[in-house]
Design an enzyme around this catalytic site. Sequence first.
Site, PDB file in Angstrom:
ATOM      1  N   LYS A  88       2.486  -9.962   2.798  1.00  0.00           N
ATOM      2  CA  LYS A  88       3.611 -10.899   2.667  1.00  0.00           C
ATOM      3  C   LYS A  88       4.307 -11.112   4.019  1.00  0.00           C
ATOM      4  O   LYS A  88       4.551 -12.239   4.417  1.00  0.00           O
ATOM      5  CB  LYS A  88       4.654 -10.381   1.659  1.00  0.00           C
ATOM      6  CG  LYS A  88       4.092 -10.109   0.274  1.00  0.00           C
ATOM      7  CD  LYS A  88       5.158  -9.579  -0.673  1.00  0.00           C
ATOM      8  CE  LYS A  88       5.764  -8.240  -0.275  1.00  0.00           C
ATOM      9  NZ  LYS A  88       4.836  -7.095  -0.312  1.00  0.00           N
ATOM     10  N   ARG A 134      12.746  -8.635  -6.492  1.00  0.00           N
ATOM     11  CA  ARG A 134      11.889  -7.523  -6.885  1.00  0.00           C
ATOM     12  C   ARG A 134      11.961  -7.249  -8.388  1.00  0.00           C
ATOM     13  O   ARG A 134      11.248  -6.404  -8.886  1.00  0.00           O
ATOM     14  CB  ARG A 134      12.316  -6.235  -6.179  1.00  0.00           C
ATOM     15  CG  ARG A 134      12.037  -6.198  -4.692  1.00  0.00           C
ATOM     16  CD  ARG A 134      10.556  -6.010  -4.425  1.00  0.00           C
ATOM     17  NE  ARG A 134      10.238  -4.868  -3.606  1.00  0.00           N
ATOM     18  CZ  ARG A 134      10.178  -4.844  -2.283  1.00  0.00           C
ATOM     19  NH1 ARG A 134      10.465  -5.915  -1.591  1.00  0.00           N
ATOM     20  NH2 ARG A 134       9.828  -3.751  -1.651  1.00  0.00           N
ATOM     21  N   ARG A 146      -0.584   0.716   9.058  1.00  0.00           N
ATOM     22  CA  ARG A 146       0.372  -0.312   9.504  1.00  0.00           C
ATOM     23  C   ARG A 146       1.303   0.231  10.594  1.00  0.00           C
ATOM     24  O   ARG A 146       1.721   1.383  10.564  1.00  0.00           O
ATOM     25  CB  ARG A 146       1.219  -0.791   8.330  1.00  0.00           C
ATOM     26  CG  ARG A 146       2.406  -1.656   8.773  1.00  0.00           C
ATOM     27  CD  ARG A 146       2.969  -2.493   7.660  1.00  0.00           C
ATOM     28  NE  ARG A 146       3.724  -1.737   6.683  1.00  0.00           N
ATOM     29  CZ  ARG A 146       4.336  -2.290   5.624  1.00  0.00           C
ATOM     30  NH1 ARG A 146       4.236  -3.592   5.411  1.00  0.00           N
ATOM     31  NH2 ARG A 146       4.996  -1.544   4.779  1.00  0.00           N
ATOM     32  N   ARG A 150       6.409   3.144   9.703  1.00  0.00           N
ATOM     33  CA  ARG A 150       7.554   3.228   8.789  1.00  0.00           C
ATOM     34  C   ARG A 150       7.553   4.558   8.054  1.00  0.00           C
ATOM     35  O   ARG A 150       6.507   5.049   7.656  1.00  0.00           O
ATOM     36  CB  ARG A 150       7.486   2.082   7.781  1.00  0.00           C
ATOM     37  CG  ARG A 150       8.330   0.889   8.185  1.00  0.00           C
ATOM     38  CD  ARG A 150       8.045  -0.316   7.359  1.00  0.00           C
ATOM     39  NE  ARG A 150       8.185  -0.087   5.920  1.00  0.00           N
ATOM     40  CZ  ARG A 150       8.086  -1.053   5.010  1.00  0.00           C
ATOM     41  NH1 ARG A 150       7.864  -2.292   5.400  1.00  0.00           N
ATOM     42  NH2 ARG A 150       8.215  -0.780   3.735  1.00  0.00           N
ATOM     43  N   ARG A 185       5.653   3.319  -4.452  1.00  0.00           N
ATOM     44  CA  ARG A 185       6.068   1.918  -4.303  1.00  0.00           C
ATOM     45  C   ARG A 185       5.182   0.994  -5.126  1.00  0.00           C
ATOM     46  O   ARG A 185       5.646   0.004  -5.699  1.00  0.00           O
ATOM     47  CB  ARG A 185       6.037   1.521  -2.828  1.00  0.00           C
ATOM     48  CG  ARG A 185       7.254   2.053  -2.064  1.00  0.00           C
ATOM     49  CD  ARG A 185       6.984   2.215  -0.581  1.00  0.00           C
ATOM     50  NE  ARG A 185       6.633   0.998   0.094  1.00  0.00           N
ATOM     51  CZ  ARG A 185       5.888   0.941   1.198  1.00  0.00           C
ATOM     52  NH1 ARG A 185       5.398   2.042   1.732  1.00  0.00           N
ATOM     53  NH2 ARG A 185       5.616  -0.214   1.761  1.00  0.00           N
TER      54      ARG A 185
HETATM   55  P1  ADP Z   1       3.652  -6.579   3.121  1.00  0.00           P
HETATM   56  O1  ADP Z   1       4.754  -7.318   3.835  1.00  0.00           O
HETATM   57  O2  ADP Z   1       3.145  -7.326   1.928  1.00  0.00           O
HETATM   58  O3  ADP Z   1       4.016  -5.166   2.803  1.00  0.00           O
HETATM   59  P2  ADP Z   1       2.241  -6.670   5.699  1.00  0.00           P
HETATM   60  O4  ADP Z   1       2.222  -8.120   6.056  1.00  0.00           O
HETATM   61  O5  ADP Z   1       3.168  -5.792   6.423  1.00  0.00           O
HETATM   62  O6  ADP Z   1       2.401  -6.504   4.085  1.00  0.00           O
HETATM   63  O7  ADP Z   1       0.745  -6.129   5.842  1.00  0.00           O
HETATM   64  C1  ADP Z   1       0.426  -4.784   5.583  1.00  0.00           C
HETATM   65  C2  ADP Z   1      -0.516  -4.264   6.663  1.00  0.00           C
HETATM   66  O8  ADP Z   1      -1.811  -4.887   6.521  1.00  0.00           O
HETATM   67  C3  ADP Z   1      -0.073  -4.578   8.086  1.00  0.00           C
HETATM   68  O9  ADP Z   1      -0.480  -3.520   8.915  1.00  0.00           O
HETATM   69  C4  ADP Z   1      -0.827  -5.880   8.435  1.00  0.00           C
HETATM   70  O10 ADP Z   1      -1.077  -5.995   9.822  1.00  0.00           O
HETATM   71  C5  ADP Z   1      -2.117  -5.709   7.657  1.00  0.00           C
HETATM   72  N1  ADP Z   1      -2.641  -6.962   7.092  1.00  0.00           N
HETATM   73  C6  ADP Z   1      -1.945  -8.032   6.640  1.00  0.00           C
HETATM   74  N2  ADP Z   1      -2.775  -8.976   6.143  1.00  0.00           N
HETATM   75  C7  ADP Z   1      -4.042  -8.481   6.267  1.00  0.00           C
HETATM   76  C8  ADP Z   1      -5.346  -8.971   5.929  1.00  0.00           C
HETATM   77  N3  ADP Z   1      -5.503 -10.162   5.344  1.00  0.00           N
HETATM   78  N4  ADP Z   1      -6.408  -8.178   6.195  1.00  0.00           N
HETATM   79  C9  ADP Z   1      -6.238  -6.948   6.763  1.00  0.00           C
HETATM   80  N5  ADP Z   1      -5.049  -6.430   7.112  1.00  0.00           N
HETATM   81  C10 ADP Z   1      -3.949  -7.185   6.861  1.00  0.00           C
HETATM   82  P1  ADP Z   2       6.832  -3.820   1.687  1.00  0.00           P
HETATM   83  O1  ADP Z   2       6.863  -5.007   2.609  1.00  0.00           O
HETATM   84  O2  ADP Z   2       5.940  -2.748   2.157  1.00  0.00           O
HETATM   85  O3  ADP Z   2       6.596  -4.207   0.269  1.00  0.00           O
HETATM   86  P2  ADP Z   2       9.702  -3.868   1.979  1.00  0.00           P
HETATM   87  O4  ADP Z   2       9.986  -3.854   3.426  1.00  0.00           O
HETATM   88  O5  ADP Z   2       9.788  -5.170   1.277  1.00  0.00           O
HETATM   89  O6  ADP Z   2       8.285  -3.187   1.733  1.00  0.00           O
HETATM   90  O7  ADP Z   2      10.657  -2.856   1.223  1.00  0.00           O
HETATM   91  C1  ADP Z   2      10.834  -1.534   1.660  1.00  0.00           C
HETATM   92  C2  ADP Z   2      11.863  -0.859   0.760  1.00  0.00           C
HETATM   93  O8  ADP Z   2      13.127  -1.535   0.887  1.00  0.00           O
HETATM   94  C3  ADP Z   2      11.537  -0.900  -0.727  1.00  0.00           C
HETATM   95  O9  ADP Z   2      10.703   0.173  -1.118  1.00  0.00           O
HETATM   96  C4  ADP Z   2      12.938  -0.797  -1.334  1.00  0.00           C
HETATM   97  O10 ADP Z   2      13.433   0.544  -1.271  1.00  0.00           O
HETATM   98  C5  ADP Z   2      13.773  -1.619  -0.371  1.00  0.00           C
HETATM   99  N1  ADP Z   2      13.837  -3.047  -0.766  1.00  0.00           N
HETATM  100  C6  ADP Z   2      13.393  -4.112  -0.060  1.00  0.00           C
HETATM  101  N2  ADP Z   2      13.644  -5.267  -0.696  1.00  0.00           N
HETATM  102  C7  ADP Z   2      14.278  -4.930  -1.847  1.00  0.00           C
HETATM  103  C8  ADP Z   2      14.791  -5.670  -2.935  1.00  0.00           C
HETATM  104  N3  ADP Z   2      14.707  -7.015  -3.000  1.00  0.00           N
HETATM  105  N4  ADP Z   2      15.380  -4.979  -3.952  1.00  0.00           N
HETATM  106  C9  ADP Z   2      15.485  -3.641  -3.933  1.00  0.00           C
HETATM  107  N5  ADP Z   2      15.014  -2.884  -2.936  1.00  0.00           N
HETATM  108  C10 ADP Z   2      14.411  -3.507  -1.887  1.00  0.00           C
END
Ligand code: ADP
Ligand code: ADP
Length: 227
Positions: A13, A88, A124, A157, A168
């Site tokens: 995302k 969420r 990541r 992270r 998560r």
């Molecule tokens: P999210 O915001 O959904 O948690 P991220 O965009 O941070 O996900 O992506 C999670 C990890 O996977 C990051 O290290 C990113 O560089 C990598 N990543 C994102 N998209 C892809 C993909 N299509 N193929 C492989 N790795 C990816």
């Molecule tokens: P990822 O991209 O790996 O899914 P996020 O950066 O979106 O993770 O979220 C990391 C953490 O921040 C979540 O596990 C939660 O604790 C908190 N968080 C982020 N967005 C929200 C939301 N909209 N509502 C509640 N908690 C959130």
Amino acid sequence: MRIILLGPPGAGKGTQAELLSKKLSIPKISTGDLLRDEVEKKTNLGIKVKKKIEKGELVDDELVFDILKKRIEKNDCKRGYILDGFPRNINQAEKFYKLFNNDQELVIEISLSENELVRRLTSRRICKNCGASYNLLFFRPKIKNKCDECGGDLVRRDDDREDVIKKRFKVYEDETKPLINYYYKKGNYFKINGEADISEIFKRIYAIIKNYIEKFAERKSDYLQNK
Ligand code: ADP
Ligand code: ADP
Ligand code: ZN
């Protein structure tokens, strides 16, 4: 226009939101980034939410909502924005809709299997300065441990540990997944398989958005000019 990216942690995302933000010239808003900023700065809010983030639990809706509202009320969001990590749960979605009632809302789910997301998240690295996402296996920065965009340091992270990742994912399944049906019924929902190259996924998402803008957006030229 607002674009909501749904999907489990690690689906891509943040990565796609960043690319879309550049292409459409609208900001990307990640509630995770906003919350981590507060933790880093040790604000009252940051102190309150730190434990929940470390455990992989959702932060209270009210707290997330307040901080998001402040961000959206800034001028750069007037033309639209991309939400990464919000809403969420259904309560957040409804509260949001009530306040920012906006029919031009497009929801795109990026799906990914648990095995694959564990692999992505354990490798990541994120930029401490701007939140950009990199990956030791799939998407390395040009200079080791430095952000391509801003030169900031790349860090792991605290919640990208296998046990917290699994938690998560469980929280996603239990609390966030009901949103899929919620948006599906509203008729503004699209799904993409997240198991492909970053550029391929971007193409698919952009095609959906372009199609949507051409059909529905009031001021098409705002988004598609010269793009
Ligand atoms: P999210 O915001 O959904 O948690 P991220 O965009 O941070 O996900 O992506 C999670 C990890 O996977 C990051 O290290 C990113 O560089 C990598 N990543 C994102 N998209 C892809 C993909 N299509 N193929 C492989 N790795 C990816
Ligand atoms: P990822 O991209 O790996 O899914 P996020 O950066 O979106 O993770 O979220 C990391 C953490 O921040 C979540 O596990 C939660 O604790 C908190 N968080 C982020 N967005 C929200 C939301 N909209 N509502 C509640 N908690 C959130
Ligand atoms: Zn950066």
